[in-house]
Design an enzyme around this catalytic site. Structure first.
Site, mmCIF file in Angstrom:
data_model
loop_
_atom_site.group_PDB
_atom_site.id
_atom_site.type_symbol
_atom_site.label_atom_id
_atom_site.label_comp_id
_atom_site.label_asym_id
_atom_site.label_seq_id
_atom_site.Cartn_x
_atom_site.Cartn_y
_atom_site.Cartn_z
ATOM 1 N N ASP A 177 0.508 12.889 16.933
ATOM 2 C CA ASP A 177 0.548 13.141 15.484
ATOM 3 C C ASP A 177 -0.863 13.196 14.893
ATOM 4 O O ASP A 177 -1.154 12.553 13.885
ATOM 5 C CB ASP A 177 1.370 12.052 14.789
ATOM 6 C CG ASP A 177 1.809 12.466 13.388
ATOM 7 O OD1 ASP A 177 1.809 13.677 13.103
ATOM 8 O OD2 ASP A 177 2.148 11.577 12.585
ATOM 9 N N LEU B 15 0.810 -1.217 0.000
ATOM 10 C CA LEU B 15 0.000 0.000 0.000
ATOM 11 C C LEU B 15 0.840 1.263 0.000
ATOM 12 O O LEU B 15 0.379 2.317 -0.420
ATOM 13 C CB LEU B 15 -0.928 0.012 1.221
ATOM 14 C CG LEU B 15 -1.974 -1.109 1.291
ATOM 15 C CD1 LEU B 15 -2.776 -0.994 2.573
ATOM 16 C CD2 LEU B 15 -2.891 -1.067 0.085
ATOM 17 N N GLY B 16 2.062 1.169 0.486
ATOM 18 C CA GLY B 16 2.912 2.359 0.560
ATOM 19 C C GLY B 16 3.844 2.250 1.742
ATOM 20 O O GLY B 16 4.134 1.153 2.247
ATOM 21 N N GLY C 233 5.054 4.262 5.568
ATOM 22 C CA GLY C 233 4.685 5.208 6.611
ATOM 23 C C GLY C 233 5.736 5.237 7.694
ATOM 24 O O GLY C 233 5.964 4.240 8.380
ATOM 25 N N GLY C 234 6.429 6.350 7.829
ATOM 26 C CA GLY C 234 7.482 6.447 8.843
ATOM 27 C C GLY C 234 8.641 5.530 8.518
ATOM 28 O O GLY C 234 9.278 5.633 7.467
ATOM 29 N N PHE C 235 8.896 4.562 9.411
ATOM 30 C CA PHE C 235 10.002 3.629 9.228
ATOM 31 C C PHE C 235 9.534 2.303 8.655
ATOM 32 O O PHE C 235 10.300 1.335 8.651
ATOM 33 C CB PHE C 235 10.698 3.371 10.574
ATOM 34 C CG PHE C 235 11.089 4.620 11.302
ATOM 35 C CD1 PHE C 235 12.006 5.494 10.742
ATOM 36 C CD2 PHE C 235 10.549 4.935 12.536
ATOM 37 C CE1 PHE C 235 12.376 6.646 11.399
ATOM 38 C CE2 PHE C 235 10.907 6.092 13.207
ATOM 39 C CZ PHE C 235 11.833 6.946 12.629
#
Length: 591
Positions: free
Chosen positions: A179, A48-49, A51-53
């Site tokens: 966040d 899906l992609g 995110g962060g690390f």
């Protein structure tokens, strides 16, 4: 959905040269040898992609026969591992519908044995994995993009209430999210529609707990956070500076998020670039009680913000009881905006569903078909946007013209305007039969109505500047009236074409479009003028405004129709410019 996603499997090894597609049923990757069945339960389907690390995948849970989300830590630093373990611990401890659910065995490690690792006698690489519930729906960031005019107050108020309920659960367990922003708030919706965006059917869900952290209730014993994690525009000053943070940091970010959703403007647009002052209340019509409370939530001094979620809930309860019912025109506007937003949301949902099915079913043919479908849906969205703007602008222009006529016929203002113009523009007295104050007021009202219709529609990515656009609407149409007076003969078709070119071009430049202002002005002005030139050639009367020198209600329909049609054509050509001409120029390199 299971039969769709069974076609291929995705390897989660970040070093794998060909991770996708893997044949369904394989236990190990045919390229790198990494396991494809995690814990003999989870099968990765699609990336899906990131995110962060971490890398994020959709996985199929063979035990529950449902899709879930898998996060795989790919960063090897100790701090990244600490945050990942922290997120897993937080999510496993929470059982709230507003938080993605993670089961007790949802956090685990997978060893990756590749040929390179074995040849070089290296230790197997471990990947940390976290499986959580998959939330089907849109993020508030996606909804924000669909509503450039801002979301209705009742939607935002409902989201605020639900978000505070989630924060109360987190803060009661001494956890702060750190966040909160539109991309980390989702609406758990049915795939078919957006369910009006703000009803109780839409459960708000807080996602991405990668920055979540335990805090102490003893404020005097708190220490500054060792991890400086923040999102520009949403995080409070103490978080950006790496200082002590508590629940007030989440309240600050939530308040800024809700203001962004209300106004339809990014936070950077609401900040004065010189003074840094945050100004938003003049950008949207919102109840004073809610506006005051949002301003309290985003105070820079943490001591000026609400102390806890219980206090916020009490304040929101009071605001809900005293909020007045919206006026009839506001209800009509919100109904139109709701319908328009639902239509765009539905088309976007269908686009995503069709695209997902095509991509996963057949790559070569699927990509081409997906491109065609996407182009069709983009055309439909552009047509919706243009039609909506044409409708409101036509109504606004006609209503403004009628209002100007009523002002002229029911008061003596037209006589004062006539005297003023005769003194200030004496040259017109010799070149025209007489200066008509009624005619001037009609033009000014039509300009104001046209500007309001365009701005209220909020189409074509414009900045909704009601005051500036309204002022320029009056000025631009007044200038068009002046052009009409100076062109000889006054009753000729050249006068109508001239006033359209002058009025439409000036009004378009003042709209606050994102870029290519001159291009939009030229296309809108000349496109509208060419259509009227053709109508004049076919026999359209050119003495439209001469009737107003002795005004009567029987004579008003022709000027009102004229201005309404100008507004419709102006909106149409703006749509052509925004969706066709300007993208073509960008493709050719004109930024």
């Amino acid at each position: 959905m299971f039969h769709i996603n069974q076609n291929a499997v995705h390897c989660i090894n970040s070093d794998c040269p060909r991770p996708y597609p893997q044949p369904w049923g394989n236990k190990f990757c045919h390229t790198c040898g990494a396991p494809l069945h995690l814990l003999d339960r989870y099968v990765p389907l699609q990336r899906l992609g990131s995110g962060g690390f971490a890398q994020i995948y959709t996985v199929w849970d063979q035990k529950t026969q449902t899709e879930k989300v898998l996060k795989v830590l790919v960063e090897s630093s100790p701090k990244a591992l600490e945050l990942f373990v922290q997120e897993a611990a937080v999510l496993r401890s929470l059982r709230h519908p507003g938080v993605p659910r993670v089961e007790g065995d949802g956090y685990f490690s997978v060893e990756m044995l590749s040929a390179t690792t074995l040849q070089n006698n290296l230790n197997p690489h471990q990947f940390r994995c976290l499986v959580m519930e998959k939330i089907n729906g849109q993020t508030l960031e996606e909804i924000f993009e669909q509503y450039p005019q801002g979301c209705p107050q009742e939607w935002v108020f409902n989201w605020l209430v639900q978000a505070v309920e989630i924060l109360q659960e987190l803060h009661s367990r001494k956890i702060i999210h750190r966040d909160i922003k539109p991309s980390n708030l989702m609406l758990r919706t049915q795939p078919a529609s957006l369910n009006k965006g703000g009803t109780k059917k839409d459960q708000l869900v807080l996602i991405d707990f990668g920055g979540a952290k335990q805090f102490s209730s003893n404020q005097f014993g708190l220490k500054a956070s060792s991890t400086r994690l923040y999102s520009s525009g949403y995080s409070p000053p103490e978080q950006i500076a790496g200082g002590v943070i508590g629940p007030g940091a989440d309240f600050y970010a939530l308040g800024r998020t809700m203001i962004e959703m209300l106004t339809g403007k990014s936070l950077s647009e609401l900040e004065n670039p010189v003074t840094g002052e945050f100004v938003w209340r003049n950008k949207v019509n919102v109840s004073p009680q809610l506006a005051d409370f949002l301003d309290e939530m985003i105070q820079e001094d943490v001591r000026s913000r609400p102390a806890n979620a219980a206090i916020i809930q009490k304040r929101l309860g009071k605001i809900s009881r005293v909020s007045p019912q919206p006026a009839i025109f506001s209800q009509i506007e919100q109904s139109f905006r709701s319908w328009f937003g639902q239509a765009k949301g539905f088309l976007s949902q269908v686009e995503d569903s069709v695209g997902q099915a095509l991509i996963t079913s057949a790559h070569a043919v699927g990509k081409t078909t997906f491109f065609v479908f996407k182009a069709i849906f983009n055309i439909l969205l552009a047509c919706l946007d243009t039609f909506w703007t044409m409708l409101l602008t036509g109504i606004g222009a006609s209503s403004g013209a009628i209002a100007g006529f009523v002002l002229a016929s029911g008061t003596t203002i037209d006589e004062d305007v006539t005297k003023f113009m005769s003194h200030q523009l004496p040259a017109l007295v010799t070149t025209t039969p007489a200066i008509s104050g009624s005619e001037f007021l009609l033009f000014a009202g039509a300009g104001l109505g046209t500007a309001w219709g365009l701005t209220l529609a909020g189409g074509f990515g414009q900045k909704r500047r009601f005051f500036v656009t309204s002022l320029m609407g009056v000025i631009s149409y007044a200038f068009g009236w002046l052009v009409l007076q100076l062109i000889t003969p006054h009753q000729g078709g050249e006068g109508l074409v001239g006033l359209i070119l002058a009025g439409v071009s000036l009004l378009t430049i003042s709209l606050g479009l994102r870029s290519h202002h001159i291009v939009h002005a030229v296309i809108a002005a000349f496109g509208t003028a060419v259509v009227f030139a053709g109508l004049i050639f076919l026999g359209l009367p050119t003495n439209i405004f001469d009737l107003l020198r002795s005004p009567g209600w029987s004579d008003i329909w022709l000027p009102v129709t004229f201005f309404g049609f100008v507004g419709v054509l102006l909106s149409f050509w703006l749509g052509v410019s925004y969706y066709l001409i300007v993208p073509g120029l960008r493709l050719l390199g004109w930024r």
